[in-house]
Scaffold this motif. Structure first.
Motif, PDB file in Angstrom:
ATOM      1  N   VAL A  87      40.317   6.930 -25.408  1.00  0.00           N
ATOM      2  CA  VAL A  87      39.761   6.720 -24.261  1.00  0.00           C
ATOM      3  C   VAL A  87      38.491   7.496 -23.787  1.00  0.00           C
ATOM      4  O   VAL A  87      38.043   8.354 -24.654  1.00  0.00           O
ATOM      5  CB  VAL A  87      40.749   7.257 -23.111  1.00  0.00           C
ATOM      6  CG1 VAL A  87      42.209   6.517 -23.018  1.00  0.00           C
ATOM      7  CG2 VAL A  87      41.084   8.804 -23.000  1.00  0.00           C
ATOM      8  N   GLU A  88      37.743   7.092 -22.750  1.00  0.00           N
ATOM      9  CA  GLU A  88      36.622   7.700 -22.274  1.00  0.00           C
ATOM     10  C   GLU A  88      37.248   8.418 -21.090  1.00  0.00           C
ATOM     11  O   GLU A  88      37.747   7.698 -20.011  1.00  0.00           O
ATOM     12  CB  GLU A  88      35.574   7.027 -22.041  1.00  0.00           C
ATOM     13  CG  GLU A  88      34.839   6.385 -23.195  1.00  0.00           C
ATOM     14  CD  GLU A  88      33.605   5.564 -22.975  1.00  0.00           C
ATOM     15  OE1 GLU A  88      33.391   4.882 -21.837  1.00  0.00           O
ATOM     16  OE2 GLU A  88      32.679   5.470 -23.959  1.00  0.00           O
ATOM     17  N   MET A  89      36.991   9.855 -20.851  1.00  0.00           N
ATOM     18  CA  MET A  89      37.462  10.645 -19.549  1.00  0.00           C
ATOM     19  C   MET A  89      36.052  11.045 -18.885  1.00  0.00           C
ATOM     20  O   MET A  89      35.158  11.095 -19.417  1.00  0.00           O
ATOM     21  CB  MET A  89      37.965  11.633 -20.243  1.00  0.00           C
ATOM     22  CG  MET A  89      39.281  11.469 -21.025  1.00  0.00           C
ATOM     23  SD  MET A  89      40.743  11.039 -20.126  1.00  0.00           S
ATOM     24  CE  MET A  89      40.953  12.573 -19.273  1.00  0.00           C
ATOM     25  N   GLY A  90      36.496  11.018 -17.663  1.00  0.00           N
ATOM     26  CA  GLY A  90      35.287  11.625 -16.549  1.00  0.00           C
ATOM     27  C   GLY A  90      36.096  12.262 -15.610  1.00  0.00           C
ATOM     28  O   GLY A  90      37.233  12.254 -15.038  1.00  0.00           O
ATOM     29  N   PRO A  96      32.997   8.936  -9.810  1.00  0.00           N
ATOM     30  CA  PRO A  96      31.581   8.538  -9.391  1.00  0.00           C
ATOM     31  C   PRO A  96      31.093   7.478  -9.921  1.00  0.00           C
ATOM     32  O   PRO A  96      31.142   7.412 -11.241  1.00  0.00           O
ATOM     33  CB  PRO A  96      31.010   9.828  -8.934  1.00  0.00           C
ATOM     34  CG  PRO A  96      31.983  10.985  -9.250  1.00  0.00           C
ATOM     35  CD  PRO A  96      33.036  10.225 -10.290  1.00  0.00           C
ATOM     36  N   ASP A  97      30.085   6.628  -9.458  1.00  0.00           N
ATOM     37  CA  ASP A  97      29.171   5.703  -9.874  1.00  0.00           C
ATOM     38  C   ASP A  97      28.381   6.498 -10.767  1.00  0.00           C
ATOM     39  O   ASP A  97      27.761   6.011 -11.747  1.00  0.00           O
ATOM     40  CB  ASP A  97      28.723   4.566  -8.948  1.00  0.00           C
ATOM     41  CG  ASP A  97      29.913   3.756  -8.603  1.00  0.00           C
ATOM     42  OD1 ASP A  97      30.927   3.587  -9.000  1.00  0.00           O
ATOM     43  OD2 ASP A  97      29.701   3.242  -7.431  1.00  0.00           O
ATOM     44  N   ASP A  98      27.730   7.467 -10.303  1.00  0.00           N
ATOM     45  CA  ASP A  98      26.613   8.083 -11.106  1.00  0.00           C
ATOM     46  C   ASP A  98      27.331   8.875 -12.357  1.00  0.00           C
ATOM     47  O   ASP A  98      27.899   9.760 -12.518  1.00  0.00           O
ATOM     48  CB  ASP A  98      26.225   9.340 -10.151  1.00  0.00           C
ATOM     49  CG  ASP A  98      24.800  10.137 -10.620  1.00  0.00           C
ATOM     50  OD1 ASP A  98      24.556   9.999 -11.964  1.00  0.00           O
ATOM     51  OD2 ASP A  98      24.191  10.739  -9.986  1.00  0.00           O
ATOM     52  N   LEU A  99      26.795   8.134 -13.407  1.00  0.00           N
ATOM     53  CA  LEU A  99      27.264   8.677 -14.893  1.00  0.00           C
ATOM     54  C   LEU A  99      26.961  10.156 -15.103  1.00  0.00           C
ATOM     55  O   LEU A  99      27.456  10.814 -15.927  1.00  0.00           O
ATOM     56  CB  LEU A  99      26.811   7.798 -15.750  1.00  0.00           C
ATOM     57  CG  LEU A  99      27.405   6.308 -15.649  1.00  0.00           C
ATOM     58  CD1 LEU A  99      26.887   5.561 -16.866  1.00  0.00           C
ATOM     59  CD2 LEU A  99      29.022   6.299 -15.768  1.00  0.00           C
ATOM     60  N   ILE A 155      30.923  11.864 -18.894  1.00  0.00           N
ATOM     61  CA  ILE A 155      31.795  10.927 -19.755  1.00  0.00           C
ATOM     62  C   ILE A 155      32.024  11.553 -21.426  1.00  0.00           C
ATOM     63  O   ILE A 155      31.051  12.027 -21.763  1.00  0.00           O
ATOM     64  CB  ILE A 155      31.493   9.302 -19.843  1.00  0.00           C
ATOM     65  CG1 ILE A 155      31.380   8.871 -18.560  1.00  0.00           C
ATOM     66  CG2 ILE A 155      32.035   8.821 -20.975  1.00  0.00           C
ATOM     67  CD1 ILE A 155      32.545   8.451 -17.948  1.00  0.00           C
ATOM     68  N   TYR A 156      33.180  11.833 -21.651  1.00  0.00           N
ATOM     69  CA  TYR A 156      33.390  12.036 -23.155  1.00  0.00           C
ATOM     70  C   TYR A 156      34.632  11.448 -23.717  1.00  0.00           C
ATOM     71  O   TYR A 156      35.458  11.062 -22.805  1.00  0.00           O
ATOM     72  CB  TYR A 156      33.893  13.585 -23.187  1.00  0.00           C
ATOM     73  CG  TYR A 156      34.485  14.336 -22.413  1.00  0.00           C
ATOM     74  CD1 TYR A 156      35.879  14.582 -22.745  1.00  0.00           C
ATOM     75  CD2 TYR A 156      34.296  14.661 -20.962  1.00  0.00           C
ATOM     76  CE1 TYR A 156      36.813  14.943 -21.820  1.00  0.00           C
ATOM     77  CE2 TYR A 156      35.203  15.090 -19.988  1.00  0.00           C
ATOM     78  CZ  TYR A 156      36.442  15.238 -20.686  1.00  0.00           C
ATOM     79  OH  TYR A 156      37.449  15.758 -19.767  1.00  0.00           O
TER      80      TYR A 156
END
Length: 146
Positions: free
Chosen positions: A78-81, A102-105, A110-111
């Motif tokens: 998975v990608e976690m945020g 949030p939409d702002d990456l 992300i990892y």
């Protein structure tokens, strides 16, 4: 006659061993997979105690291995945020619709992580847990040796 039984038993063992080691892709929308992934993320958040809770941003892959009639092994990539909920708040962790990525990456950070979960959904919760975290590693350096 005995040699037939021995040959049959050996053949059956080899067949079962080959079957046990087979991993297959699973649909993340399947209830068992969702429960196992939710369990892994909750354990992750509990283990690392970040200020903000983390949640799955995107599922990259999900595989299942049926070990026997008593449960399943899951592996999730998975990608976690980072989401908007502060750990320890009264929000029902990742089940709350208030906890969003949030939409702002740049804010999300992300990892990638890989979780392993042994799932035994039929377990009597008063005797045994129904899920166990078997592996956890992330490309941000966080990992757990279980």
């Amino acid at each position: 006659m005995i040699w037939k039984i021995v040959v049959l038993a050996v053949g059956f063992s080899i067949g079962i061993s080959a079957w046990e080691s087979t991993w297959i892709d699973t649909n993340i929308k399947e209830k068992g997979a969702q429960e196992a992934l939710r369990f892994a993320v909750d354990k992750y958040n509990h283990r690392f105690n970040h200020t903000f809770l983390r949640q799955v941003y995107r599922v990259l892959g999900a595989e299942v291995q049926t070990k026997d009639v008593f449960g399943w092994n899951y592996i999730f990539a998975v990608e976690m945020g980072k989401n908007t909920c502060i750990d320890g708040t009264t929000a029902l962790r990742l089940n709350s619709t208030d906890c969003v990525v949030p939409d702002d990456l740049q804010l999300v950070q992300i990892y990638k992580c890989r979780f392993g979960v042994w799932s035994q959904p039929t377990a009597n919760l008063t005797e045994l847990p129904s899920h166990w975290l078997t592996s956890l590693s992330c490309d941000n350096g966080e990992q757990v040796n279980l």
